[in-house]
Design a protein around this motif. Structure first.
Motif, PDB file in Angstrom:
ATOM      1  N   GLU A  90       0.886  -1.156   0.000  1.00 33.59           N
ATOM      2  CA  GLU A  90       0.000   0.000   0.000  1.00 33.59           C
ATOM      3  C   GLU A  90       0.925   1.206   0.000  1.00 33.59           C
ATOM      4  O   GLU A  90       1.742   1.380   0.916  1.00 33.59           O
ATOM      5  CB  GLU A  90      -0.897  -0.006   1.229  1.00 33.59           C
ATOM      6  N   ALA A  98      -2.392  13.520   9.075  1.00 28.93           N
ATOM      7  CA  ALA A  98      -3.730  13.030   9.443  1.00 28.93           C
ATOM      8  C   ALA A  98      -3.610  11.556   9.809  1.00 28.93           C
ATOM      9  O   ALA A  98      -2.546  10.947   9.620  1.00 28.93           O
ATOM     10  CB  ALA A  98      -4.716  13.211   8.281  1.00 28.93           C
ATOM     11  N   GLY A  99      -4.690  11.002  10.315  1.00 34.14           N
ATOM     12  CA  GLY A  99      -4.815   9.559  10.525  1.00 34.14           C
ATOM     13  C   GLY A  99      -3.658   8.944  11.293  1.00 34.14           C
ATOM     14  O   GLY A  99      -3.234   9.451  12.326  1.00 34.14           O
ATOM     15  N   SER A 100      -3.144   7.840  10.747  1.00 34.30           N
ATOM     16  CA  SER A 100      -2.126   7.063  11.467  1.00 34.30           C
ATOM     17  C   SER A 100      -0.832   7.858  11.630  1.00 34.30           C
ATOM     18  O   SER A 100      -0.101   7.656  12.594  1.00 34.30           O
ATOM     19  CB  SER A 100      -1.856   5.743  10.751  1.00 34.30           C
ATOM     20  N   PHE A 101      -0.530   8.761  10.694  1.00 33.99           N
ATOM     21  CA  PHE A 101       0.691   9.581  10.819  1.00 33.99           C
ATOM     22  C   PHE A 101       0.608  10.463  12.060  1.00 33.99           C
ATOM     23  O   PHE A 101       1.551  10.530  12.860  1.00 33.99           O
ATOM     24  CB  PHE A 101       0.865  10.454   9.560  1.00 33.99           C
ATOM     25  N   GLU A 119       5.008   6.569   2.192  1.00 30.25           N
ATOM     26  CA  GLU A 119       5.243   5.416   3.062  1.00 30.25           C
ATOM     27  C   GLU A 119       4.680   4.167   2.417  1.00 30.25           C
ATOM     28  O   GLU A 119       3.809   4.233   1.539  1.00 30.25           O
ATOM     29  CB  GLU A 119       4.675   5.656   4.469  1.00 30.25           C
ATOM     30  N   ASP A 129      -1.618  -5.049   7.749  1.00 34.07           N
ATOM     31  CA  ASP A 129      -0.922  -4.123   6.831  1.00 34.07           C
ATOM     32  C   ASP A 129       0.173  -3.304   7.538  1.00 34.07           C
ATOM     33  O   ASP A 129       0.096  -2.074   7.603  1.00 34.07           O
ATOM     34  CB  ASP A 129      -1.928  -3.147   6.172  1.00 34.07           C
ATOM     35  N   ASP A 175      -4.117  13.192   1.893  1.00 35.97           N
ATOM     36  CA  ASP A 175      -3.295  11.991   1.681  1.00 35.97           C
ATOM     37  C   ASP A 175      -4.090  11.002   0.851  1.00 35.97           C
ATOM     38  O   ASP A 175      -5.283  11.212   0.596  1.00 35.97           O
ATOM     39  CB  ASP A 175      -2.853  11.370   3.028  1.00 35.97           C
ATOM     40  N   ASP A 196     -12.869   6.583  -0.769  1.00 39.69           N
ATOM     41  CA  ASP A 196     -12.507   5.471   0.123  1.00 39.69           C
ATOM     42  C   ASP A 196     -11.005   5.459   0.395  1.00 39.69           C
ATOM     43  O   ASP A 196     -10.566   4.930   1.425  1.00 39.69           O
ATOM     44  CB  ASP A 196     -12.840   4.124  -0.530  1.00 39.69           C
ATOM     45  N   CYS A 198      -8.735   8.231  -0.361  1.00 44.25           N
ATOM     46  CA  CYS A 198      -8.106   9.555  -0.257  1.00 44.25           C
ATOM     47  C   CYS A 198      -8.696  10.285   0.940  1.00 44.25           C
ATOM     48  O   CYS A 198      -9.863  10.084   1.273  1.00 44.25           O
ATOM     49  CB  CYS A 198      -8.429  10.429  -1.467  1.00 44.25           C
ATOM     50  N   ARG A 215     -15.511   6.090   9.037  1.00 43.20           N
ATOM     51  CA  ARG A 215     -14.615   5.532  10.068  1.00 43.20           C
ATOM     52  C   ARG A 215     -14.898   6.139  11.437  1.00 43.20           C
ATOM     53  O   ARG A 215     -14.868   5.463  12.442  1.00 43.20           O
ATOM     54  CB  ARG A 215     -13.145   5.829   9.727  1.00 43.20           C
TER      55      ARG A 215
HETATM   56  N1  UDP Z   1      -5.939   4.110   3.289  1.00 44.19           N
HETATM   57  C1  UDP Z   1      -6.607   3.198   2.475  1.00 44.19           C
HETATM   58  N2  UDP Z   1      -6.654   1.893   2.857  1.00 44.19           N
HETATM   59  C2  UDP Z   1      -6.067   1.416   3.984  1.00 44.19           C
HETATM   60  C3  UDP Z   1      -5.386   2.347   4.809  1.00 44.19           C
HETATM   61  C4  UDP Z   1      -5.337   3.667   4.424  1.00 44.19           C
HETATM   62  O1  UDP Z   1      -7.134   3.575   1.439  1.00 44.19           O
HETATM   63  O2  UDP Z   1      -6.146   0.222   4.261  1.00 44.19           O
HETATM   64  C5  UDP Z   1      -5.880   5.525   2.896  1.00 44.19           C
HETATM   65  C6  UDP Z   1      -6.698   6.406   3.819  1.00 44.19           C
HETATM   66  O3  UDP Z   1      -7.990   6.600   3.288  1.00 44.19           O
HETATM   67  C7  UDP Z   1      -5.917   7.685   3.823  1.00 44.19           C
HETATM   68  C8  UDP Z   1      -4.473   7.260   3.590  1.00 44.19           C
HETATM   69  O4  UDP Z   1      -4.544   5.954   3.029  1.00 44.19           O
HETATM   70  O5  UDP Z   1      -6.329   8.510   2.728  1.00 44.19           O
HETATM   71  C9  UDP Z   1      -3.635   7.263   4.843  1.00 44.19           C
HETATM   72  O6  UDP Z   1      -4.255   6.479   5.811  1.00 44.19           O
HETATM   73  P1  UDP Z   1      -3.641   6.303   7.279  1.00 44.19           P
HETATM   74  O7  UDP Z   1      -2.330   5.612   7.189  1.00 44.19           O
HETATM   75  O8  UDP Z   1      -3.652   7.616   7.960  1.00 44.19           O
HETATM   76  O9  UDP Z   1      -4.571   5.236   7.947  1.00 44.19           O
HETATM   77  P2  UDP Z   1      -5.923   5.332   8.760  1.00 44.19           P
HETATM   78  O10 UDP Z   1      -5.858   6.530   9.635  1.00 44.19           O
HETATM   79  O11 UDP Z   1      -6.987   5.392   7.710  1.00 44.19           O
HETATM   80  O12 UDP Z   1      -5.904   4.038   9.510  1.00 44.19           O
END
Ligand code: UDP
Length: 234
Positions: A90, A98-101, A119, A129, A175, A196, A198, A215
């Motif tokens: 991925e 945002a999110g996991s970062f 990443e 993952d 992102d 889904d 972005c 989410r």
């Molecule tokens: N994302 C995705 N599928 C996944 C994980 C992430 O399409 O299995 C996308 C998510 O929508 C975001 C970007 O990748 O636009 C970064 O996601 P992040 O690592 O912040 O993960 P999350 O917070 O969604 O767990």
């Protein structure tokens, strides 16, 4: 083109064989999942929006020199694509934290980076993952160095094209996640590019117009997908 056996049913799409060994039919569903399948739901009309949006974006990217798996839109949910071997990575590009970062690194959501960052996660549901780097990708033999370099080059190009594309619709590209495949030895863009996959924020209000509404139980999920669809004139 004949639609044959169901080869694979994923979280958001079904994939069918065709009478052409080099082509598949992707059928987009309204099913939504998050947190590695733990949260499940339906986003009515999502399949139509993601199909149309991905196809539009992929055709734009082709014009800008990024090869993709797109062949032809067959219906509002079905598209003919090149049959690729998916590289189990991925690939995530971020312009804004945002999110996991944000969670992992303690950077507040909305912090703009001076430069986009990339990443990799190893596409493996059983392992959730996990985040890896390019050397891990080599150690796991997921791709060659040459393929990794091509993937990076295309991913940053996708970011430049999409940032401009969304901005003219009043949307900030925070992102996104993309996936690549091998088609007769060449790396091409595969999977989808949609709300889904972005993070899309309104340029003035920072309102979230993407899957984070699902989410995080923010409500107005369908409305957000429809808003993106109509702003892009799709
Ligand atoms: N994302 C995705 N599928 C996944 C994980 C992430 O399409 O299995 C996308 C998510 O929508 C975001 C970007 O990748 O636009 C970064 O996601 P992040 O690592 O912040 O993960 P999350 O917070 O969604 O767990």
């Amino acid at each position: 083109m004949e639609k044959l056996d169901l080869l694979y049913e994923g979280k958001a799409k079904k994939v069918f064989a065709t009478d052409d060994p080099d082509a598949l039919i992707v059928d987009y569903k309204d099913d939504a999942t998050a947190f590695n399948g733990l949260k499940k739901g339906t986003i009515v009309g999502k399949g139509v929006i993601n199909n149309r949006m991905t196809n539009h974006v992929f055709q734009l990217l082709e014009k800008e020199g990024v090869p993709t798996h797109f062949i032809q839109e067959l219906s509002d949910r079905e598209t003919l694509v090149k049959r690729v071997e998916i590289v189990p990575l991925e690939v995530i590009i971020r312009n804004v934290a945002a999110g996991s970062f944000s969670k992992r690194l303690g950077v507040p959501e909305g912090t703009l980076f001076e430069e986009p960052t990339i990443e990799f996660s190893y596409k493996n549901d059983d392992l959730g993952d996990p985040l890896i780097n390019d050397y891990f990708a080599r150690a796991l033999n997921l791709a060659t160095w040459e393929e990794i370099e091509t993937i990076k080059k295309y991913a940053f190009k996708v970011n430049e094209v999409l940032k401009a594309y969304f901005l003219q619709a009043g949307i900030k590209l925070i992102d996104f996640k993309i996936e690549f495949g091998r088609f007769h030895g060449q790396i091409i863009l595969a999977d989808e590019t949609s709300p889904d996959t972005c993070r899309l924020w309104d340029v003035n209000t920072n309102e979230k117009l993407d899957k984070d509404r699902f989410r995080r139980d923010l409500g107005n999920v369908e409305e957000a997908y429809n808003e993106v669809f109509s702003r892009l004139g799709l």
